[in-house]
Design an enzyme around this catalytic site. Structure first.
Site, PDB file in Angstrom:
ATOM      1  N   ARG A  44       0.909  -1.206   0.028  1.00 53.13           N
ATOM      2  CA  ARG A  44      -0.056   0.087   0.179  1.00 53.13           C
ATOM      3  C   ARG A  44       0.943   1.515  -0.068  1.00 53.13           C
ATOM      4  O   ARG A  44       1.706   1.664   0.843  1.00 53.13           O
ATOM      5  CB  ARG A  44      -0.972   0.010   1.049  1.00 53.13           C
ATOM      6  N   HIS A  66      -4.391   4.552   4.057  1.00 49.17           N
ATOM      7  CA  HIS A  66      -5.481   3.569   3.865  1.00 49.17           C
ATOM      8  C   HIS A  66      -6.869   4.164   3.157  1.00 49.17           C
ATOM      9  O   HIS A  66      -7.352   3.848   2.348  1.00 49.17           O
ATOM     10  CB  HIS A  66      -5.861   3.028   5.600  1.00 49.17           C
ATOM     11  N   TYR A 104       3.067   5.011  11.580  1.00 46.84           N
ATOM     12  CA  TYR A 104       2.951   3.350  11.604  1.00 46.84           C
ATOM     13  C   TYR A 104       3.769   2.863  10.701  1.00 46.84           C
ATOM     14  O   TYR A 104       4.549   1.886  10.578  1.00 46.84           O
ATOM     15  CB  TYR A 104       1.939   2.664  12.030  1.00 46.84           C
TER      16      TYR A 104
HETATM   17  C1  TPP Z   1     -16.551  -6.297   9.580  1.00 45.31           C
HETATM   18  C2  TPP Z   1     -15.731  -5.111   9.551  1.00 45.31           C
HETATM   19  N1  TPP Z   1     -14.599  -4.827  10.599  1.00 45.31           N
HETATM   20  C3  TPP Z   1     -13.976  -3.728  10.640  1.00 45.31           C
HETATM   21  C4  TPP Z   1     -13.822  -2.631   9.764  1.00 45.31           C
HETATM   22  C5  TPP Z   1     -13.218  -1.642   9.969  1.00 45.31           C
HETATM   23  N2  TPP Z   1     -12.091  -1.722   8.974  1.00 45.31           N
HETATM   24  C6  TPP Z   1     -12.050  -0.842   7.554  1.00 45.31           C
HETATM   25  S1  TPP Z   1     -11.060  -1.070   6.474  1.00 45.31           S
HETATM   26  C7  TPP Z   1     -10.405  -2.430   7.489  1.00 45.31           C
HETATM   27  C8  TPP Z   1      -9.000  -2.920   7.074  1.00 45.31           C
HETATM   28  C9  TPP Z   1      -9.123  -4.032   6.224  1.00 45.31           C
HETATM   29  O1  TPP Z   1      -7.923  -4.361   5.577  1.00 45.31           O
HETATM   30  P1  TPP Z   1      -7.833  -5.311   4.390  1.00 45.31           P
HETATM   31  O2  TPP Z   1      -8.837  -6.407   4.504  1.00 45.31           O
HETATM   32  O3  TPP Z   1      -6.058  -5.688   4.173  1.00 45.31           O
HETATM   33  O4  TPP Z   1      -8.158  -4.298   3.125  1.00 45.31           O
HETATM   34  P2  TPP Z   1      -7.547  -3.044   2.591  1.00 45.31           P
HETATM   35  O5  TPP Z   1      -8.105  -1.937   3.167  1.00 45.31           O
HETATM   36  O6  TPP Z   1      -5.962  -2.953   2.645  1.00 45.31           O
HETATM   37  O7  TPP Z   1      -7.670  -3.086   1.106  1.00 45.31           O
HETATM   38  C10 TPP Z   1     -10.978  -2.307   8.827  1.00 45.31           C
HETATM   39  C11 TPP Z   1     -10.615  -3.437   9.889  1.00 45.31           C
HETATM   40  C12 TPP Z   1     -14.958  -2.881   8.680  1.00 45.31           C
HETATM   41  N3  TPP Z   1     -14.975  -2.064   7.794  1.00 45.31           N
HETATM   42  N4  TPP Z   1     -15.804  -4.171   8.636  1.00 45.31           N
END
Ligand code: TPP
Ligand code: MG
Length: 343
Positions: free
Chosen positions: A250, A254, A263
Site C-alpha cells: 500500500r 488507507h 506506523y
Molecule cells: C466487519 C468490519 N470490521 C472492521 C471494519 C473496519 N475496517 C475498515 S477497513 C479495515 C482494514 C481492512 O484491511 P484489508 O482487508 O487488508 O483491506 P485494505 O483496506 O488493505 O484493502 C477495517 C478493519 C470494517 N469495515 N468491517
C-alpha cells in the site's frame, strides 16, 4: 483426500520476464493501458475532490490499478464483480459513469446502481461480507447451467474474517465458479500482515479449502491478467473456485482519514512508489514501441475529460431529500423524528 493444485510459492510475473501471452496483442495491451489510466485518473482526481470538501472519506487505490484492470480484463461481461471499498471505481471498466461512483462517495442516492445493469454488485464496506454473497451468486450460476462466474475482491485483513472463511469453504464444497481475489497490500489500516496471519503466504490458505491458490505480482498487470484468466477457465470448466493472492504494497494512506506516518515504513513506501504499477507498464509499452508521448498524452487527456464530465454531472445533481434516510426505515416514525425531522 481433496486433490489440490500446488500453490505457486513464487510470484507469477510477465513484464519482468518479457514473456508474451497468448491472445494478447497490441490492441489488448493498449486496452489494458487505457483501463489503468482511467482508474489512476479517477483515484487522483477523487483525492483532490476530497481535499476540496466535496466528497467524504475516500479509500485511495493508487498502485492497485494493475490488480483491478488486469483481473477485470480476464472476465466476460456476464461475469459478476463483487468489489470492496478499495475497488470502488471498478464499475468504470464496465461502462459505469464516473459520476455514479463519485455520487456514491458523496452519500448521494444517485450513487446507487442496479447491480444487474453492469453485473457489478454494490461496493462492500464491511470487511469480507460480500464473499459469501459472491459464492452464492456463483453457485446459482452453476445450478442454472449458465457459464458465468463471479469474482470477489478483498484485502489481506479480510482473510481473518469469518465471512471470508464461510464464503471460501462454501464455494469449494459446492465447486462454485468463484475467483477469490485477495489484494495483499500488506496492511489492514495500521495492522501489518505479520500480525494478521502466521501463515507463510495467504495463498497457503487455499489448500485448507481444497482449492488452488496462486501468488502473483500485483504490480504486473499482465501477470494478474494471466492468473485470473486461468482461474476463469477453471471456473467455466466446472473445476470450482481459485484463490489468487495478489501481492503489492500500500503506497498511499488507507483512506483520506488516515495518517500512516504514525506506523508505516516511509522508506519502503518511497521505494514502492518508484516501481508503481502504471509507470512500470508504461516503461514496458514504450520498450515494445507501442507507447509514445503523443499516445500517452491522448489517453490521459481522454481520462481527464471523462472525470471532468463526471464531476460536472455530480455538481449539477440536486441535493437529495434528507427524509430519504428514513423512508424505508419506519412504517410509523417515532414522535421525535416526526417533530424534529419529518414534515
Ligand atoms: C466487519 C468490519 N470490521 C472492521 C471494519 C473496519 N475496517 C475498515 S477497513 C479495515 C482494514 C481492512 O484491511 P484489508 O482487508 O487488508 O483491506 P485494505 O483496506 O488493505 O484493502 C477495517 C478493519 C470494517 N469495515 N468491517
Ligand atoms: Mg490490506
Amino acid at each position: 483426500m481433496a486433490q489440490v493444485a500446488q500453490g505457486d510459492p513464487e510470484l507469477r510475473r510477465v513484464i519482468d520476464e518479457d514473456r508474451e501471452l497468448d491472445g494478447v496483442g497490441e490492441q489488448e495491451l493498449l486496452d489494458l493501458y487505457r483501463s489503468m489510466v482511467l482508474l489512476r485518473t479517477y483515484d487522483e482526481r477523487s483525492l483532490v475532490y476530497h481535499r476540496q470538501g466535496r466528497i467524504g472519506t475516500y479509500a485511495i487505490f493508487w498502485n492497485h490499478e494493475a490488480m483491478q484492470a488486469g483481473s477485470v480484463y480476464a472476465l466476460a461481461d456476464e461475469d459478476w464483480i463483487f468489489p470492496s471499498y478499495r475497488e470502488s471505481a471498478i464499475g468504470l471498466l464496465r461502462g459505469m459513469p464516473p459520476s455514479t461512483v463519485l455520487h456514491w462517495w458523496r452519500g448521494h442516492p444517485a450513487g446507487w446502481w442496479s447491480p444487474a445493469d453492469y453485473n457489478v454488485a454494490s461496493i462492500c464496506v464491511p470487511i469480507g461480507t460480500h464473499v459469501p454473497h459472491a459464492a452464492g451468486l456463483a453457485w446459482g450460476k452453476k445450478l442454472k447451467g449458465e457459464p458465468a462466474c463471479a469474482i470477489a475482491y478483498f484485502g489481506d485483513g479480510a482473510t481473518s474474517e469469518g465471512a471470508f472463511h464461510e464464503g471460501a469453504n462454501f464455494a469449494a464444497v459446492m465447486q462454485a465458479p468463484l475467483i477469490l481475489f485477495c489484494n495483499n497490500n500488506q496492511w489492514a489500516i495500521s495492522t501489518p500482515l505479520s500480525v494478521q496471519t502466521h501463515a507463510e503466504t495467504l495463498a497457503d490458505k487455499a489448500v485448507g479449502y481444497g482449492m488452488p491458490g496462486v501468488r502473483v505480482d500485483g504490480g504486473d498487470v499482465l501477470a494478474v491478467f494471466e492468473v485470473t484468466r486461468e482461474a476463469v477457465d477453471r471456473a467455466r470448466a466446472g473445476e470450482g473456485p481459485t484463490f489468487i493472492e495478489s501481492v503489492t504494497y500500500r503506497a498511499a494512506p488507507h483512506a483520506t482519514a488516515d495518517d500512516p506516518r504514525a506506523y508505516v515504513d516511509l522508506a519502503r513506501v518511497e521505494a514502492e512508489k518508484k516501481n508503481e504499477c502504471l509507470g512500470r507498464y508504461e516503461r514496458y509499452l514504450r520498450k515494445l514501441g507501442l507507447l509514445g508521448d503523443d499516445l500517452e498524452a491522448e489517453v490521459k487527456a481522454e481520462a481527464a475529460a471523462a472525470m471532468r464530465a463526471g464531476i460536472a454531472a455530480v455538481e449539477a445533481e440536486p441535493e437529495p431529500d434528507p427524509e430519504l434516510v428514513f423512508e424505508h426505515a419506519y412504517v410509523f416514525p417515532p414522535p421525535n423524528l416526526r417533530e424534529g425531522w419529518l414534515t
